[in-house]
Design an enzyme around this catalytic site. Structure first.
Site, PDB file in Angstrom:
ATOM      1  N   ARG A  20       5.978  29.825 -22.511  1.00 14.09           N
ATOM      2  CA  ARG A  20       5.348  31.088 -22.127  1.00 14.09           C
ATOM      3  C   ARG A  20       6.393  32.199 -22.160  1.00 14.09           C
ATOM      4  O   ARG A  20       7.381  32.147 -21.417  1.00 14.09           O
ATOM      5  CB  ARG A  20       4.756  30.955 -20.727  1.00 14.09           C
ATOM      6  N   GLU A  40       0.833  -1.199   0.000  1.00 14.42           N
ATOM      7  CA  GLU A  40       0.000   0.000   0.000  1.00 14.42           C
ATOM      8  C   GLU A  40       0.869   1.252   0.000  1.00 14.42           C
ATOM      9  O   GLU A  40       0.649   2.195  -0.761  1.00 14.42           O
ATOM     10  CB  GLU A  40      -0.912   0.009   1.231  1.00 14.42           C
ATOM     11  N   GLN A  68      15.724  32.351 -13.252  1.00 18.03           N
ATOM     12  CA  GLN A  68      16.039  31.345 -12.229  1.00 18.03           C
ATOM     13  C   GLN A  68      14.966  31.263 -11.143  1.00 18.03           C
ATOM     14  O   GLN A  68      14.822  30.223 -10.496  1.00 18.03           O
ATOM     15  CB  GLN A  68      17.412  31.631 -11.628  1.00 18.03           C
TER      16      GLN A  68
END
Lengths: 259, 385
Positions: B267, B241, B278
């Site tokens: 963009r 799990e 940065q």
């Protein structure tokens, strides 16, 4: 039914591809090499025929060492085994030379049917099926969007610009397929696990009785003399709408004879 | 980055990734918003054997390991369509049945769990016990050859999709306080089995439920494994799990990071892609490092588990879950920030993950409980609770 499927390893068409500066050949070393997309449809069609009619599906690849990855991927979809034609004399081989080598390899397998993609995304020649049919004396059913098999009788819907043609032939035959023919399966986990255990028969030119001077740079009938980059896209026309934008758009479209 | 994996594992990742791409995040969000389930993808993955990679071949599985199952879960997540129930049905339930079920139980349940045609939920958490599985009050009482089961469970995933729930209870004659968990397969249509959905702000096709187990009559063969096996058979399911929960989180993190990187690259503001700054690139690079570190620990935990070392796998699985939970929260946060206002839009498909990514820090075991575990068991510090 014994089926041979042609599988070619090509540079990923989703990424930038280049020709080499020194010999004008496809730059495969720096590319992510994958199964030619159309060949996955050929594999799928062969597997469906096998599921319906029984028989055996063999993958045939001509290519360098690293083509093994594509052969394993093809085998993970379900074919029974593969033949890999591998020889140091092969780089530079053109269509005619390739068809000579593949025809020789197919000859050793004596299939009822050869299925291939209608084109490879690197060279896009669309001639291999025809050349192989000619060399083997098989019928050529090319550009199929549908293939039906009844005994030894093949019926193909051949995709054209306007629609399709219905073409029939008897086996043995070479059928080339477009991506409209089916939806290729994903390899199952069992298929992936089984792929490594399937037989891959590596053949040299000598094994196939093809002499080295009939292939490679020296044995090719055609030569690429030069190449240049595709010209960059031009900027296009920007229409600023100050109330007359629609008119300007239609003027542009009609000047380009679109309307 | 490429993990040190076999060719087959890599081929599996590639195949699952292609399947996931066919569905994608839009499918996931559509399923969630319209109250649907991701059944089509679940079935497709099941048919291809991806949900049963770790189940033995003789019971219809692929014969691989938990590492294979984690790879499937991660790649679907990276494609934008994580399957939460993978953590439960194949990872916990099929594993527990494989290791502790009788031959009859395995024959009956495993093939369906392996091909996805059967779904099991898993119920351990209780309203008054939370993570304290020593205080479970769901109780099983002997009743002739069978059992009667009563109690309550909470935050149980996907009960509406499950035909049975693997319920952790305790035997009635163990009121001394010593934990003696037992596991039962409880059909969701059994008389006395009640559910109530818990509304959450998670955008996910899988829903959460309260369970009310009211004197449910169970046949003797509903018990999985030995009533005396104790914690080991529970941990057999809880390690997978945690490994799968890590893979689930890391798939989501990879999806968000890829979106952020693509946006930062394309963009352009004032003539420069924003990724050239940065302030944008460094946080994304840091996220990438944390995701890859967590992937390595997850890979390590799965390898230990598959090699049969439950104890070492437990420590590594906890650490992997911690690292993956932190990495996904940070990465989704940074991906949204990279997108500015677009990060909150529906179109860019990231805001849907703001809540879902927190799941990685909370479930199936919280960050704080893992730190308790590591402090106590790895470092030998005094127990805090």
């Amino acid at each position: 039914m014994k089926i041979v499927v042609l599988v070619k390893q090509v540079p990923d068409s989703g990424a930038e591809r280049n020709l080499r500066a020194d010999d004008n050949s496809v730059d495969r070393a720096s590319a992510n090499n994958v199964i030619n997309e159309m060949d996955e449809y050929a594999i799928e069609e062969a597997l469906r025929l096998q599921e319906a009619h029984g028989g055996e599906v063999t993958v045939l690849t001509m290519g360098p060492d690293r083509a093994t990855e594509s052969i394993r991927k093809a085998l993970s979809m379900g074919p029974d085994g593969a033949v890999h034609v591998l020889d140091d004399a092969l780089p530079g081989t053109d269509y005619l030379g390739t068809s000579r080598v593949l025809a020789a390899a197919i000859g050793t397998l004596s299939p009822d049917l050869v299925i291939c993609g209608a084109e490879a995304t690197d060279a896009r020649g669309q001639v291999m099926a025809h050349m192989l049919a000619e060399r083997l004396g098989f019928a050529a059913l090319t550009g199929a969007r549908k293939l039906t098999v009844e005994g030894a009788q093949l019926t193909v819907e051949r995709q054209t610009e306007e629609g399709y043609e219905v073409v029939t032939a008897a086996t043995p035959a070479v059928v080339s397929v477009w991506d409209t023919i089916n939806e290729p399966r994903y390899p199952s986990f069992k298929g992936i696990m089984a792929a490594k255990k399937k037989p891959v028969d590596t053949k040299s030119l000598a094994d196939l009785g093809v002499s080295a001077d009939q292939v490679g740079w020296g044995g090719s009938a055609t030569t690429v003399l030069s190449h240049s980059k595709r010209p960059a896209r031009s900027a296009g026309v920007k229409v600023t709408d100050s109330g007359e934008g629609g008119v300007a758009l239609v003027d542009y479209l009609s000047s380009e004879k679109f309307v | 980055m490429t993990l040190p994996e076999t060719d087959e594992r890599r081929a599996l990742r590639e195949a699952v990734s292609a399947l996931g791409a066919e569905y994608g995040h839009d499918y996931y969000v559509r399923s969630a918003r319209e109250g649907g389930r991701s059944t089509e993808l679940w079935r497709a993955a099941g048919r291809l054997g991806y949900l049963g990679v770790h189940v033995p071949v003789e019971y219809g599985g692929g014969g691989g390991g938990i590492g294979d199952l984690a790879a499937v879960c991660e790649e679907l997540g990276a494609a934008g369509c994580p399957l939460l129930l993978m953590v439960v049905s194949p990872a916990i339930c099929a594993t527990v049945l494989t290791r502790f079920g009788t031959d009859e139980q395995k024959r009956r349940w495993l093939p369906g769990l392996a091909d996805g045609s059967r779904v099991f939920a898993f119920a351990i958490t209780e309203p008054d016990a939370g993570s304290n599985s020593h205080q479970l009050t769901t109780t099983a009482t002997r009743d002739g050859d069978g059992w009667r089961l009563s109690g309550r469970k909470t935050y149980i995933s996907g009960v509406d999709e499950a035909e049975a729930v693997l319920v952790v209870a305790r035997t009635a004659d163990e009121r001394t306080g010593r934990l003696k968990p037992v596991l039962f397969v409880v059909p969701t249509d059994a008389p006395g089995f009640g559910t109530s959905p818990i509304p959450t702000e998670l955008v996910a096709p899988e829903r959460q439920f309260d369970l009310f187990l009211d004197d449910i009559a169970l046949p003797g063969d509903a018990l999985v494994g030995s009533p005396d096996a104790g914690l080991m058979q529970l941990f057999a399911g809880l390690n997978p799990e945690r490994i799968l929960a890590s893979a689930f989180a890391l798939g989501m993190a990879r999806y968000a990071l890829a979106k952020a990187v693509d946006y930062a690259r394309t963009r352009s503001v004032w003539g420069t892609p924003i990724g050239a700054h940065q302030a944008i690139s460094h946080p994304l690079a840091a996220c990438h490092i944390e995701v890859e570190l967590a992937r390595l620990m997850t890979h390590h935990a799965a390898a230990l588990y598959d090699a049969g070392d439950d104890q070492a796998a437990g420590e590594a699985a906890n650490m992997a879950k911690y690292a993956a939970g932190e990495a996904v929260v940070k990465t989704v946060d940074q991906a949204v920030q990279t997108h500015g206002g677009n990060g909150l839009s529906t179109e860019y498909g990231l805001a849907t993950l703001l809540v879902a990514s927190r799941l990685g820090r909370i479930a199936p075991v919280s960050r704080e409980m893992i730190l308790n575990f590591v402090a106590q068991h790895s470092l030998g510090l005094p127990r805090s609770y």
